[in-house]
Motif scaffolding. Structure first.
Motif, PDB file in Angstrom:
ATOM      1  N   TYR A 178     -26.074 -18.496 -12.979  1.00 35.50           N
ATOM      2  CA  TYR A 178     -25.626 -17.027 -12.901  1.00 35.50           C
ATOM      3  C   TYR A 178     -26.270 -16.096 -14.052  1.00 35.50           C
ATOM      4  O   TYR A 178     -26.998 -15.062 -13.678  1.00 35.50           O
ATOM      5  CB  TYR A 178     -24.138 -16.940 -12.703  1.00 35.50           C
ATOM      6  N   GLY A 179     -25.982 -16.575 -15.158  1.00 37.90           N
ATOM      7  CA  GLY A 179     -26.376 -15.792 -16.560  1.00 37.90           C
ATOM      8  C   GLY A 179     -28.063 -15.839 -16.492  1.00 37.90           C
ATOM      9  O   GLY A 179     -28.621 -14.984 -16.906  1.00 37.90           O
ATOM     10  N   MET A 180     -28.594 -17.125 -16.191  1.00 39.61           N
ATOM     11  CA  MET A 180     -29.836 -17.237 -16.214  1.00 39.61           C
ATOM     12  C   MET A 180     -30.756 -16.184 -15.127  1.00 39.61           C
ATOM     13  O   MET A 180     -31.758 -15.829 -15.443  1.00 39.61           O
ATOM     14  CB  MET A 180     -30.277 -18.795 -15.785  1.00 39.61           C
ATOM     15  N   LEU A 181     -29.862 -16.031 -14.134  1.00 37.72           N
ATOM     16  CA  LEU A 181     -30.531 -14.914 -13.093  1.00 37.72           C
ATOM     17  C   LEU A 181     -30.678 -13.892 -13.726  1.00 37.72           C
ATOM     18  O   LEU A 181     -31.596 -12.867 -13.258  1.00 37.72           O
ATOM     19  CB  LEU A 181     -29.762 -15.254 -11.912  1.00 37.72           C
ATOM     20  N   HIS A 182     -29.526 -13.217 -14.527  1.00 39.43           N
ATOM     21  CA  HIS A 182     -29.792 -11.779 -15.144  1.00 39.43           C
ATOM     22  C   HIS A 182     -30.302 -11.988 -16.257  1.00 39.43           C
ATOM     23  O   HIS A 182     -30.581 -10.862 -16.836  1.00 39.43           O
ATOM     24  CB  HIS A 182     -28.339 -11.653 -15.389  1.00 39.43           C
ATOM     25  N   ALA A 183     -30.885 -12.974 -16.942  1.00 38.27           N
ATOM     26  CA  ALA A 183     -31.730 -13.101 -18.106  1.00 38.27           C
ATOM     27  C   ALA A 183     -33.085 -12.643 -17.934  1.00 38.27           C
ATOM     28  O   ALA A 183     -33.396 -12.013 -18.965  1.00 38.27           O
ATOM     29  CB  ALA A 183     -31.724 -14.449 -18.793  1.00 38.27           C
ATOM     30  N   LEU A 230     -17.465   5.575 -10.736  1.00 36.72           N
ATOM     31  CA  LEU A 230     -16.653   6.472 -11.316  1.00 36.72           C
ATOM     32  C   LEU A 230     -16.986   6.922 -12.562  1.00 36.72           C
ATOM     33  O   LEU A 230     -16.766   8.334 -13.251  1.00 36.72           O
ATOM     34  CB  LEU A 230     -15.209   5.608 -11.537  1.00 36.72           C
ATOM     35  N   PHE A 231     -17.857   6.210 -13.435  1.00 33.04           N
ATOM     36  CA  PHE A 231     -18.191   6.759 -14.935  1.00 33.04           C
ATOM     37  C   PHE A 231     -19.828   6.913 -15.040  1.00 33.04           C
ATOM     38  O   PHE A 231     -20.314   7.533 -15.917  1.00 33.04           O
ATOM     39  CB  PHE A 231     -17.677   5.865 -15.787  1.00 33.04           C
ATOM     40  N   GLY A 232     -20.602   6.609 -13.693  1.00 30.75           N
ATOM     41  CA  GLY A 232     -22.056   6.803 -13.808  1.00 30.75           C
ATOM     42  C   GLY A 232     -22.693   5.989 -14.638  1.00 30.75           C
ATOM     43  O   GLY A 232     -23.807   6.421 -15.434  1.00 30.75           O
ATOM     44  N   LEU A 233     -22.151   5.065 -15.289  1.00 25.49           N
ATOM     45  CA  LEU A 233     -22.726   4.204 -16.359  1.00 25.49           C
ATOM     46  C   LEU A 233     -23.581   2.981 -15.744  1.00 25.49           C
ATOM     47  O   LEU A 233     -23.575   2.627 -14.442  1.00 25.49           O
ATOM     48  CB  LEU A 233     -21.888   3.285 -17.137  1.00 25.49           C
ATOM     49  N   PRO A 234     -24.820   2.703 -16.404  1.00 24.77           N
ATOM     50  CA  PRO A 234     -25.862   1.733 -15.884  1.00 24.77           C
ATOM     51  C   PRO A 234     -25.166   0.304 -15.655  1.00 24.77           C
ATOM     52  O   PRO A 234     -24.278   0.023 -16.626  1.00 24.77           O
ATOM     53  CB  PRO A 234     -26.799   1.718 -17.037  1.00 24.77           C
ATOM     54  N   VAL A 235     -25.723  -0.446 -14.612  1.00 24.60           N
ATOM     55  CA  VAL A 235     -25.240  -1.720 -14.360  1.00 24.60           C
ATOM     56  C   VAL A 235     -26.326  -2.501 -14.279  1.00 24.60           C
ATOM     57  O   VAL A 235     -27.216  -2.456 -13.505  1.00 24.60           O
ATOM     58  CB  VAL A 235     -24.499  -1.745 -13.196  1.00 24.60           C
ATOM     59  N   ASN A 236     -26.470  -3.492 -15.137  1.00 21.11           N
ATOM     60  CA  ASN A 236     -27.697  -4.497 -15.454  1.00 21.11           C
ATOM     61  C   ASN A 236     -28.997  -3.749 -15.342  1.00 21.11           C
ATOM     62  O   ASN A 236     -29.967  -4.086 -14.752  1.00 21.11           O
ATOM     63  CB  ASN A 236     -27.774  -5.371 -14.173  1.00 21.11           C
TER      64      ASN A 236
END
Length: 351
Positions: A178-183, A230-236
Motif C-alpha cells: 500500500y505504501g509503494m502504491l503511494h510512493a 472540513l479543513f480543505g487540506l491536501p490529501v496525497n
C-alpha cells in the motif's frame, strides 16, 4: 472464528495449503489491477469529466466486491462470500463504523490543531448552493475510495495472505505494498511512505480485532475525509477535494507535509503510532466477541437426542414384574427289563 453470535471467521472456511493460498492471493492481486483499468475506462465512456472520479470509484468498488465474492464462492466454497469478506450485517455494525469514523476524525483533529498552534492554516470559503452539492459528491467519493481500499487490502486477498504466511507477515506485506502504491505520487517522500505503511498496519489491526471491515473503513474515511472536506487540506498531493473550504498549511514540512498534505508529515506518523494502542484498547470487547476460540469436539460422535430419549423412556416406563419362563421336569422313562438268560442247567435236546 466462530463465535456464540453466529458470525463465522472467513479464515476457517476450508483447510488449504499455503501454496494454494498464495496462488489465490496472486490471482486476487491480478484481478485488482484489472478491475482498476476496467473501472477507469468504463467511467470515461459513461459520464463527463467532472463525474469520472466518483463513477470510477463506484465501479471499482463494485467490481472488487463482486469479483472477490466470486473467488470466495468458487474457490473457497463460501456460502456467504460478501459477508465473509468482512461485510457481515451483524448486530452493532453501524456502531463499529461510527467508532472508526470518530477515531479517524480524532487523529486528523490532533494533527490539524498542532498545525494551527505551531504554524497556521490560511482558509478560504466558497459558500454557495452548488459548492455544497459538490461537497456531498466529494464525500461520496471518499467513502467509495476508502471502501475500495479496504476490500482490496483487508478483504479476500488479505485472508488468502493470512492462510499462506500468517497474520502479522500478511499485514506487513500488504501495508508495504500500500505504501509503494503511494510512493509514486507527485510530492511523495520518505515520510509519506512511512505514514502509508503505518496506516496500513493500523487498519489491518482494526480488521483482525473485529473480523469485519466496518471499523477500518470508518477509520480510514474519518482520517481522509475530515482533512479534505472540513479543513480543505491536501490529501496525497491533491488539494481540490473540497469546493467549500480551501486550506493552505503554513507550518513546517515535518508538521504539515507541505503540498502533499498530512500524509507526508512525520508528525502524522507519530500521531498514528500513538493511535495503535488506543485502537487496540477500543476494540477490546469486539475482539473478545469475534475472536473467541472455537471449541472443537473430539471423540466418537454421539446422538445426544437419541440417548436422552432412551433415558427418558427407561425412566418413565411402568415397572412390571419379571416373568420367568416355566421349566417342566418330565418323569424319567422306565428302564427296559433285562434279558432273561436261559437256564444253563436245562438239558440240551440232541434229537
Amino acid at each position: 472464528m466462530s463465535t456464540g453470535t453466529g458470525t463465522a471467521n472467513p479464515l476457517r472456511n476450508e483447510s488449504i495449503s499455503p501454496l494454494r493460498a498464495s496462488w489465490r492471493f496472486l490471482l486476487a492481486a491480478l484481478y485488482f489491477f484489472l478491475a482498476r483499468v476496467l473501472a477507469d475506462h468504463g467511467a470515461r465512456g459513461l459520464v463527463s469529466e467532472d463525474w469520472i472520479p466518483l463513477v470510477s470509484q463506484a465501479m471499482f468498488s463494485f467490481l472488487l466486491l463482486l469479483g472477490f465474492a466470486g473467488f470466495g464462492f468458487a474457490l473457497d466454497r463460501q456460502l456467504q462470500p460478501i459477508s465473509q469478506q468482512g461485510f457481515a450485517l451483524r448486530k452493532g455494525w453501524l456502531g463499529e463504523a461510527g467508532l472508526g469514523v470518530a477515531i479517524g476524525w480524532a487523529i486528523a483533529v490532533v494533527c490539524v490543531l498542532s498545525l494551527v498552534i505551531f504554524g497556521g492554516i490560511a482558509l478560504h470559503f466558497t459558500l454557495s448552493l452548488e459548492s455544497f452539492g459538490w461537497l456531498a459528491a466529494d464525500a461520496a467519493y471518499f467513502a467509495l475510495a476508502t471502501l475500495a481500499i479496504q476490500i482490496a487490502f483487508r478483504g479476500y486477498p488479505f485472508q488468502c495472505a493470512i492462510r499462506a504466511i500468517g497474520e502479522f507477515p500478511a499485514a506487513l506485506i500488504l501495508a508495504v505494498f500500500y505504501g509503494m502504491l503511494h510512493a509514486g505520487l507527485p510530492g511523495a517522500s520518505h515520510a509519506s511512505l512511512a505514514v502509508s505503511i503505518l496506516l496500513g498496519l493500523l487498519l489491518a489491526m482494526a480488521y483482525l480485532r473485529t473480523r469485519a471491515l466496518w471499523l477500518p473503513w470508518g477509520l480510514h474515511f474519518g482520517w481522509v475525509a475530515s482533512r479534505a472536506l472540513l479543513f480543505g487540506l491536501p490529501v496525497n498531493g491533491v488539494s481540490s477535494h473540497s469546493p467549500v473550504v480551501q486550506g493552505d498549511p503554513l507550518g513546517s514540512l515535518s508538521l504539515s507535509g507541505g503540498e502533499f498534505g498530512l500524509d507526508g508529515s512525520w508528525f502524522a506518523f507519530i500521531v498514528l503510532l500513538l493511535a495503535v494502542p488506543y485502537v487496540y484498547r477500543a476494540t477490546r470487547e469486539l475482539s473478545f466477541v469475534y475472536n473467541a476460540p472455537v471449541l472443537v469436539p473430539g471423540g466418537i460422535p454421539v446422538d445426544m437426542d437419541a440417548a436422552a430419549r432412551l433415558q427418558h423412556e427407561s425412566a418413565t416406563r411402568p415397572e412390571t414384574p419379571e416373568v420367568k419362563p416355566l421349566v417342566q421336569i418330565l418323569p424319567a422313562a422306565p428302564a427296559a427289563p433285562p434279558p432273561v438268560a436261559k437256564d444253563i442247567d436245562q438239558p440240551r435236546d440232541d434229537s
